[in-house]
Scaffold this motif. Structure first.
Motif, PDB file in Angstrom:
ATOM      1  N   UNK A 195     -61.879 -32.410  81.497  1.00  0.00           N
ATOM      2  CA  UNK A 195     -61.256 -31.574  80.469  1.00  0.00           C
ATOM      3  C   UNK A 195     -62.130 -30.335  80.319  1.00  0.00           C
ATOM      4  N   UNK A 196     -61.526 -29.161  80.504  1.00  0.00           N
ATOM      5  CA  UNK A 196     -62.245 -27.899  80.308  1.00  0.00           C
ATOM      6  C   UNK A 196     -61.951 -27.406  78.909  1.00  0.00           C
ATOM      7  N   UNK A 197     -62.985 -26.991  78.209  1.00  0.00           N
ATOM      8  CA  UNK A 197     -62.756 -26.467  76.862  1.00  0.00           C
ATOM      9  C   UNK A 197     -63.722 -25.325  76.600  1.00  0.00           C
ATOM     10  N   UNK A 198     -63.174 -24.202  76.184  1.00  0.00           N
ATOM     11  CA  UNK A 198     -63.997 -23.058  75.818  1.00  0.00           C
ATOM     12  C   UNK A 198     -63.106 -21.977  75.242  1.00  0.00           C
ATOM     13  N   UNK A 199     -63.656 -21.216  74.302  1.00  0.00           N
ATOM     14  CA  UNK A 199     -62.977 -20.023  73.774  1.00  0.00           C
ATOM     15  C   UNK A 199     -64.026 -19.257  73.010  1.00  0.00           C
ATOM     16  N   UNK A 217     -67.040 -20.585  83.036  1.00  0.00           N
ATOM     17  CA  UNK A 217     -68.125 -20.699  82.069  1.00  0.00           C
ATOM     18  C   UNK A 217     -69.326 -21.502  82.514  1.00  0.00           C
ATOM     19  N   UNK A 218     -70.100 -21.933  81.499  1.00  0.00           N
ATOM     20  CA  UNK A 218     -71.435 -22.483  81.702  1.00  0.00           C
ATOM     21  C   UNK A 218     -71.460 -23.703  82.618  1.00  0.00           C
ATOM     22  N   UNK A 219     -70.625 -24.680  82.343  1.00  0.00           N
ATOM     23  CA  UNK A 219     -70.659 -25.939  83.096  1.00  0.00           C
ATOM     24  C   UNK A 219     -70.361 -25.693  84.569  1.00  0.00           C
TER      25      UNK A 219
END
Length: 317
Positions: A195-199, A217-219
């Motif tokens: 699951x990707x999560x970012x905002x 992003x970071x991961x």
């Protein structure tokens, strides 16, 4: 330069013109006619010996000199506004002020929920109006339409003030029944769907794709350093949703550790350390120079930063 040549109104005009990049919108915001603003722009060009704003196919484009001037002009006007404001004490226990805070759901869940409990005792009449990043723009923040923003920022305009609330590492959240939880190494991480999560930004977001490697992003940037990429099956902008989806037997959510720890007492979920190094993130507090010297604003900023330090001292980050 002869200071008698400088009309303070011209700096106000320049500030709005550089923000709007449109004479019509700027004149409407200033409450003056377009010819009056055009005349003001001519005087500004003469004053700074620079075109400042040039018409292009994309509209009015600032010159290099104008971009250099923008944060300086903003700070000058903020100082003037502060000088003419009446000074009044801020009584925390009696104030009924409404503070508008833009916060990511990460900041809202991990920090602002605890702040609300603190304020119920310290400032019972104060109200917090919490907005999401898609509700506001940097312009809203710069103009003081919202009091402050709590988020992870890739960039901030030079005129903004900021403070670091904390630095946070990452953790992997997954179902207690997930086979990967038994022996969690790089092979198990790569074999599982994620699951990707970012905002992190402000304004309306765009759709995502596995191919958008530069935006993941970071991961995923950390994984790329090892020559790997993960199988992303769900894209979401909400950490709470990611945590709910992590209850599925095979899905893994890699979240900031402070967010993952909200679920450490959930018997259906387990927390694991990522099998590779991920650069920590910074939760920042940002605000307009217009509010830098406001007594109530100063109090709330300090309370937020102090609470962040309290959480760190408790070993929660």
């Amino acid at each position: 330069m002869n200071l008698s040549r400088i009309d303070l109104n011209l700096l106000v005009y320049l500030d709005v013109l550089l923000r709007e990049k449109n004479v019509t919108r700027a004149s409407e915001q200033l409450g003056i006619t377009q010819p009056a603003l055009s005349n003001g722009l001519r005087r500004l060009r003469d004053l700074f010996d620079d075109p400042l704003l040039v018409r292009t196919s994309e509209g009015m484009t600032p010159t290099e000199r104008a971009l250099e001037l923008q944060p300086q002009v903003r700070n000058i006007l903020a100082s003037v506004e502060q000088a003419v404001l009446p000074v009044s004490a801020f009584e925390v226990s009696e104030s009924a002020r409404v503070f508008r805070i833009m916060a990511s759901d990460y900041a809202e869940s991990t920090l602002l929920t605890q702040l609300l409990f603190k304020l119920r005792d310290e400032a019972p009449n104060i109200t917090l109006d919490i907005l999401t990043p898609s509700d506001v723009t940097f312009q809203d923040l710069e103009q003081g339409k919202i009091d402050m923003a709590l988020n992870r920022f890739d960039r901030l305009p030079q005129s903004f003030h900021q403070a670091t609330v904390w630095r946070d590492n990452f953790s992997c959240l997954m179902s207690a029944d997930n086979p990967a939880a038994r022996h969690f190494d790089m092979d198990a991480f790569l074999a599982a769907p994620h699951i990707w999560v970012s905002k992190t930004g402000m304004g309306v977001g765009r759709g995502m794709s596995q191919r958008d490697s530069q935006r993941l992003g970071w991961v995923d940037e950390a994984l790329a350093e090892f020559g790997h990429e993960r199988q992303i099956r769900v894209f979401t902008r909400h950490y709470q949703v990611a945590a709910l989806l992590a209850r599925h037997r095979d899905l893994i959510a890699t979240l900031p550790s402070q967010m993952a720890r909200l679920y450490e007492d959930d018997t259906h979920l387990v927390i694991r350390k990522p099998p590779f190094m991920i650069i920590p993130i910074e939760l920042k507090l940002a605000w307009s120079p217009l509010l830098q010297h406001d007594p109530g604003h100063i109090w709330l900023r300090r309370r937020i930063v102090d609470l962040g330090q309290e959480i760190i001292a408790q070993g929660q980050v």
